[in-house]
Design a protein around this motif. Structure first.
Motif, PDB file in Angstrom:
ATOM      1  N   LEU A  47       0.827  -1.205   0.000  1.00  0.00           N
ATOM      2  CA  LEU A  47       0.000   0.000   0.000  1.00  0.00           C
ATOM      3  C   LEU A  47       0.857   1.250   0.000  1.00  0.00           C
ATOM      4  O   LEU A  47       0.492   2.257  -0.611  1.00  0.00           O
ATOM      5  CB  LEU A  47      -0.949   0.012   1.196  1.00  0.00           C
ATOM      6  N   ALA A  48       2.010   1.199   0.650  1.00  0.00           N
ATOM      7  CA  ALA A  48       2.896   2.364   0.681  1.00  0.00           C
ATOM      8  C   ALA A  48       3.535   2.633  -0.677  1.00  0.00           C
ATOM      9  O   ALA A  48       3.931   3.751  -0.965  1.00  0.00           O
ATOM     10  CB  ALA A  48       3.986   2.177   1.735  1.00  0.00           C
ATOM     11  N   LEU A  49       3.620   1.620  -1.517  1.00  0.00           N
ATOM     12  CA  LEU A  49       4.216   1.814  -2.837  1.00  0.00           C
ATOM     13  C   LEU A  49       3.249   2.510  -3.796  1.00  0.00           C
ATOM     14  O   LEU A  49       3.622   3.458  -4.472  1.00  0.00           O
ATOM     15  CB  LEU A  49       4.659   0.469  -3.421  1.00  0.00           C
ATOM     16  N   TRP A  50       1.995   2.067  -3.865  1.00  0.00           N
ATOM     17  CA  TRP A  50       0.983   2.639  -4.773  1.00  0.00           C
ATOM     18  C   TRP A  50      -0.310   2.882  -4.004  1.00  0.00           C
ATOM     19  O   TRP A  50      -1.260   2.122  -4.139  1.00  0.00           O
ATOM     20  CB  TRP A  50       0.705   1.690  -5.940  1.00  0.00           C
ATOM     21  N   PRO A  51      -0.410   3.935  -3.187  1.00  0.00           N
ATOM     22  CA  PRO A  51      -1.612   4.126  -2.369  1.00  0.00           C
ATOM     23  C   PRO A  51      -2.819   4.696  -3.116  1.00  0.00           C
ATOM     24  O   PRO A  51      -3.946   4.424  -2.743  1.00  0.00           O
ATOM     25  CB  PRO A  51      -1.145   5.092  -1.290  1.00  0.00           C
ATOM     26  N   PHE A  52      -2.584   5.485  -4.163  1.00  0.00           N
ATOM     27  CA  PHE A  52      -3.705   6.100  -4.866  1.00  0.00           C
ATOM     28  C   PHE A  52      -4.464   5.040  -5.655  1.00  0.00           C
ATOM     29  O   PHE A  52      -3.872   4.254  -6.382  1.00  0.00           O
ATOM     30  CB  PHE A  52      -3.227   7.203  -5.810  1.00  0.00           C
ATOM     31  N   GLY A  53      -5.769   5.017  -5.502  1.00  0.00           N
ATOM     32  CA  GLY A  53      -6.600   4.058  -6.208  1.00  0.00           C
ATOM     33  C   GLY A  53      -6.818   2.762  -5.443  1.00  0.00           C
ATOM     34  O   GLY A  53      -7.649   1.954  -5.831  1.00  0.00           O
ATOM     35  N   ALA A  54      -6.086   2.530  -4.377  1.00  0.00           N
ATOM     36  CA  ALA A  54      -6.254   1.313  -3.579  1.00  0.00           C
ATOM     37  C   ALA A  54      -7.236   1.583  -2.438  1.00  0.00           C
ATOM     38  O   ALA A  54      -7.275   2.677  -1.887  1.00  0.00           O
ATOM     39  CB  ALA A  54      -4.919   0.861  -3.000  1.00  0.00           C
ATOM     40  N   THR A  55      -8.027   0.582  -2.124  1.00  0.00           N
ATOM     41  CA  THR A  55      -8.943   0.689  -0.987  1.00  0.00           C
ATOM     42  C   THR A  55      -8.649  -0.443  -0.014  1.00  0.00           C
ATOM     43  O   THR A  55      -8.161  -1.507  -0.402  1.00  0.00           O
ATOM     44  CB  THR A  55     -10.414   0.609  -1.439  1.00  0.00           C
ATOM     45  N   ILE A  56      -8.973  -0.194   1.228  1.00  0.00           N
ATOM     46  CA  ILE A  56      -8.760  -1.192   2.277  1.00  0.00           C
ATOM     47  C   ILE A  56     -10.120  -1.705   2.708  1.00  0.00           C
ATOM     48  O   ILE A  56     -11.029  -0.916   2.997  1.00  0.00           O
ATOM     49  CB  ILE A  56      -8.029  -0.576   3.479  1.00  0.00           C
TER      50      ILE A  56
END
Length: 122
Positions: A47-56
């Motif tokens: 998540l720290a590498l590509w946070p934009f667009g990811a949801t938890i």
């Protein structure tokens, strides 16, 4: 927007945070007891590498009692410090108007850093 946000995030510190989580995950995986915690560090790294667009989200199956116990251990050992670090960076970035999108990503990382067990990145 998410590609540009991820690119700027990566250049201005996201890659260093990713490396830190990966190193911590590898060190935790050196012991059998630390493997579940190392896996959670790898989850934070992704998540720290590509946070934009990811949801938890929560896993479709009920996490159960073991997940709660592991989250408590995680929180007491180091999760609170990880979450506080992301919270401080989120507040500092949120002060400026231009930093608000990156502040939101730090707040997303706070959520996962507090209780990583039983959650997944979508």
């Amino acid at each position: 927007m998410s590609f540009l946000g991820n690119l700027i995030w990566l250049i201005f510190g996201g890659f260093l945070v990713f490396i830190e989580y990966m190193v911590a995950g590898f060190l935790l995986c050196l012991t059998i007891i630390g493997i579940p915690f190392g896996i959670q560090a790898f989850k934070l790294a992704s998540l720290a590498l590509w946070p934009f667009g990811a949801t938890i989200g929560y896993k479709p199956s009920a996490p159960g009692c073991l997940s709660t116990i592991m989250n408590l251990i995680w929180l007491l050992i180091g999760g609170i410090w990880i979450a506080l670090t992301h919270l401080v960076f989120g507040i500092l970035l949120g002060i400026t108007i231009i930093g608000i999108p990156w502040a939101k990503q730090h707040f997303k990382l706070v959520s996962l850093a507090l209780t990583p067990f039983g959650r997944e990145i979508q």
